[in-house]
Design a protein around this motif. Structure first.
Motif, short mmCIF file in Angstrom:
data_model
loop_
_atom_site.label_atom_id
_atom_site.label_comp_id
_atom_site.label_asym_id
_atom_site.label_seq_id
_atom_site.Cartn_x
_atom_site.Cartn_y
_atom_site.Cartn_z
N LEU A 23 43.87 47.27 52.12
CA LEU A 23 42.57 46.71 51.69
C LEU A 23 41.64 47.81 51.20
CD1 LEU A 23 42.04 44.13 54.55
CD2 LEU A 23 42.19 43.59 52.12
N ASP A 24 42.19 49.01 50.99
CA ASP A 24 41.33 50.10 50.55
C ASP A 24 41.92 50.73 49.29
OD1 ASP A 24 39.33 52.17 50.61
OD2 ASP A 24 39.20 51.81 52.77
N ASP A 25 41.17 51.68 48.70
CA ASP A 25 41.66 52.36 47.51
C ASP A 25 42.77 53.35 47.83
OD1 ASP A 25 38.73 51.69 47.30
OD2 ASP A 25 39.09 52.26 45.21
N THR A 36 48.08 56.40 44.66
CA THR A 36 48.97 56.48 43.51
C THR A 36 48.54 55.44 42.48
OG1 THR A 36 51.29 56.55 42.82
CG2 THR A 36 50.74 54.92 44.49
N ASP A 37 48.63 55.79 41.22
CA ASP A 37 48.25 54.91 40.13
C ASP A 37 49.22 55.10 38.99
OD1 ASP A 37 45.97 53.07 39.79
OD2 ASP A 37 44.88 54.67 40.80
N THR A 38 49.54 53.99 38.34
CA THR A 38 50.52 54.00 37.25
C THR A 38 49.80 53.59 35.97
OG1 THR A 38 52.14 53.26 38.86
CG2 THR A 38 52.73 52.99 36.54
N SER A 64 39.79 59.32 40.66
CA SER A 64 38.68 58.40 40.89
C SER A 64 38.81 57.71 42.25
CB SER A 64 38.67 57.37 39.75
OG SER A 64 37.67 56.42 39.95
N ASP A 65 40.05 57.36 42.64
CA ASP A 65 40.24 56.76 43.96
C ASP A 65 39.94 57.77 45.07
OD1 ASP A 65 40.90 54.01 43.51
OD2 ASP A 65 42.84 54.63 42.74
N LEU A 66 40.27 59.04 44.84
CA LEU A 66 39.91 60.07 45.83
C LEU A 66 38.39 60.24 45.88
CD1 LEU A 66 42.52 62.98 45.34
CD2 LEU A 66 42.60 61.03 46.93
N LEU A 171 35.03 53.42 53.94
CA LEU A 171 36.00 52.37 53.64
C LEU A 171 35.44 51.43 52.58
CD1 LEU A 171 36.89 51.30 57.29
CD2 LEU A 171 38.10 52.90 55.80
N ARG A 172 36.34 50.59 52.02
CA ARG A 172 35.87 49.45 51.23
C ARG A 172 35.22 48.41 52.14
NH1 ARG A 172 40.39 46.98 47.12
NH2 ARG A 172 40.57 48.91 45.95
N ALA A 173 35.67 48.39 53.40
CA ALA A 173 35.34 47.29 54.30
C ALA A 173 34.08 47.54 55.14
CB ALA A 173 36.53 47.02 55.22
N VAL A 233 35.24 51.60 40.43
CA VAL A 233 35.27 50.41 39.57
C VAL A 233 36.35 50.63 38.52
CG1 VAL A 233 33.98 48.91 38.00
CG2 VAL A 233 32.79 50.08 39.87
N SER A 234 37.51 50.01 38.74
CA SER A 234 38.59 50.15 37.76
C SER A 234 38.89 48.82 37.08
CB SER A 234 39.84 50.70 38.41
OG SER A 234 40.20 49.92 39.54
N ASP A 235 38.82 47.73 37.83
CA ASP A 235 39.18 46.42 37.26
C ASP A 235 37.98 45.69 36.67
OD1 ASP A 235 41.82 46.80 37.91
OD2 ASP A 235 41.71 45.73 39.80
N1 LIG Z 1 53.16 47.87 45.02
C1 LIG Z 1 52.43 48.21 46.08
N2 LIG Z 1 53.04 48.61 47.22
C2 LIG Z 1 52.31 48.97 48.30
N3 LIG Z 1 50.97 48.94 48.34
C3 LIG Z 1 50.32 48.55 47.23
C4 LIG Z 1 51.02 48.17 46.04
N4 LIG Z 1 50.10 47.83 45.11
C5 LIG Z 1 48.89 48.03 45.67
N5 LIG Z 1 49.01 48.46 46.95
C6 LIG Z 1 47.93 48.77 47.89
O1 LIG Z 1 46.96 47.73 47.84
C7 LIG Z 1 45.65 48.23 48.01
C8 LIG Z 1 44.80 47.78 46.86
O2 LIG Z 1 45.35 48.27 45.65
P1 LIG Z 1 44.56 48.25 44.30
O3 LIG Z 1 45.51 48.72 43.25
O4 LIG Z 1 43.87 46.95 44.15
O5 LIG Z 1 43.43 49.30 44.59
P2 LIG Z 1 43.15 50.64 43.88
O6 LIG Z 1 44.34 51.53 44.02
O7 LIG Z 1 41.85 51.14 44.33
O8 LIG Z 1 43.02 50.12 42.39
P3 LIG Z 1 42.68 51.05 41.18
O9 LIG Z 1 43.86 51.92 41.04
O10 LIG Z 1 42.56 50.04 40.09
O11 LIG Z 1 41.45 51.79 41.53
C9 LIG Z 1 45.80 49.75 48.10
O12 LIG Z 1 45.79 50.07 49.48
C10 LIG Z 1 47.17 50.02 47.51
O13 LIG Z 1 47.78 51.16 48.12
#
Ligand SMILES: Nc1ncnc2c1ncn2[C@@H]1O[C@H](COP(=O)(O)OP(=O)(O)OP(=O)(O)O)[C@@H](O)[C@H]1O
Ligand SMILES: Cc1ncc(C[n+]2csc(CCOP(=O)(O)O)c2C)c(N)n1
Ligand SMILES: [Mg+2]
Length: 333
Positions: A23-25, A36-38, A64-66, A171-173, A233-235
């Motif tokens: 539930l967090d970034d 991690t981001d793709t 940005s997440d960091l 946290l986000r929460a 804010v990414s989405d």
């Molecule tokens: N395929 C996955 N497997 C495991 N955990 C995931 C997966 N996709 C997302 N998560 C987890 O879900 C949570 C929310 O992910 P989300 O991508 O919405 O947030 P985010 O990483 O902050 O987004 P953004 O990259 O757009 O900033 C995070 O804790 C992330 O690690």
């Protein structure tokens, strides 16, 4: 399956406490912050975006997440695909090709001898140069990664994992009833930049905001001690604020008129309600959203745009008058 349904299914799996319930970034492990981001060609960036900018965006989206956790980056790991080209196209520059329309692309899974990967003139080299610039700019170093190959014509999918350190990560929460909602910078510039990159006429500065976002690392570190909750804010501003409220078990009210827009955005898109809703739902901003007590001095500039309330969900006002929510609050896969 939608992204939300997929994440809900993952939340039922055995979760490490450091996953924060997904539930967090970021995930948290002994003072380390992990994310991690793709980025996917055609989904996160345009096929003819410069490869150096693709590298920059990949690094920036992760950092940005960091930043949202007030973390200082320690290192990154890269997962990178080399792409083979059809023999007939060997030596042809990317961008002149028909790779732009993925709906009509036929992905070739070769059955005979494999074409040699990495022969698209200069793309990988330019990506590495761009990665070098991004890493040096944000003072972060490469820890490792993995290199694979893609089938001919397959869109690139490039992933990065970023690791940072933070003493106390908001946290986000953590938003509390009565907290104000703040946002750094201006919103909507990247969304406008994407429209311009796709052919509308507008200034190059906005395209730059789309291709080369700035992770708010210094701001995140400065704001973290006063933030009850923080995320990037990414989405889209509306969907991400709704996620913060939801994770915190609260409702949130946002005043559309208070959302900070740049002069360049207003000149391009206008300043009416539709332009403000477009800015607040486009995403790709990589600004920080935080919950903090109303009226306290903050250690970095941020604009108050709303408030957390008892209850659930997002309420939108325009100059204080409630207005209907748009049909989409932001980007969802
Ligand atoms: N395929 C996955 N497997 C495991 N955990 C995931 C997966 N996709 C997302 N998560 C987890 O879900 C949570 C929310 O992910 P989300 O991508 O919405 O947030 P985010 O990483 O902050 O987004 P953004 O990259 O757009 O900033 C995070 O804790 C992330 O690690
Ligand atoms: C070519 C192109 N079309 C659309 C968009 C818009 N977009 C795609 S993913 C995303 C959210 C962040 O991704 P994630 O949630 O995966 O981190 C946004 C706002 C774009 N960037 N490029
Ligand atoms: Mg995030």
């Amino acid at each position: 399956m939608t992204e939300a349904e997929f994440l809900a299914a993952l939340r039922a799996l055995p979760l490490h406490p450091g996953a924060r319930g997904l539930l967090d970034d970021t995930a948290h492990l002994d003072g380390l912050i992990l994310t991690t981001d793709t980025i996917v060609e055609g989904i996160h960036y345009l096929p003819d975006d410069p490869p150096a900018d693709v590298a920059w965006k990949l690094v920036a989206a992760n950092l940005s997440d960091l930043a949202a956790k007030g973390a200082v980056p320690e290192g990154v790991m890269l997962n990178y695909p080399l792409r083979a080209v059809p023999p007939a196209k060997a030596g042809v520059q990317l961008g002149d090709s028909t790779n732009d329309a993925y709906s009509s692309v036929t992905i070739a899974f070769p059955t005979g001898p494999r074409p040699s990967p990495g022969r698209e003139t200069g793309w990988d080299e330019a990506f590495v140069s761009g990665l070098d610039i991004a890493l040096r700019t944000f003072a972060v170093r490469l820890l490792g990664g993995d290199t694979v190959s893609l089938p001919v014509n397959a869109p690139r999918v490039i992933a990065l994992t970023a690791i940072g350190r933070a003493a106390r990560a908001p946290l986000r929460a953590g938003a509390r009833e009565g907290d104000a909602l703040y946002v750094t910078g201006t919103i909507g510039d990247a969304g406008a930049g994407l429209r311009i990159a796709r052919g509308e006429s507008g200034p190059a500065d906005l395209v730059d905001r789309y291709r080369r976002p700035t992770p708010r690392l210094a701001e995140g570190k400065a704001l973290a001690p006063s933030a009850h909750a923080m995320m990037d804010v990414s989405d889209g501003l509306l969907i991400d604020a709704a996620r913060m409220a939801d994770a915190s078990g609260l409702g949130v009210t946002i005043d559309l008129a208070a959302i900070p827009l740049s002069a360049a955005y207003r000149a391009f898109a206008g300043d009416d309600r539709a332009a403000r809703i477009a800015a607040a739902t486009a995403g790709d901003d990589y600004e920080l959203l935080l919950a903090a007590p109303a009226g306290i001095p903050l250690a970095a500039r941020a604009t108050p745009i709303g408030a957390f309330t008892a209850g659930t969900g997002l309420t939108l006002t325009d100059g204080g008058t409630p207005i209907p929510l748009p049909t989409t609050l932001g980007f969802q896969h």
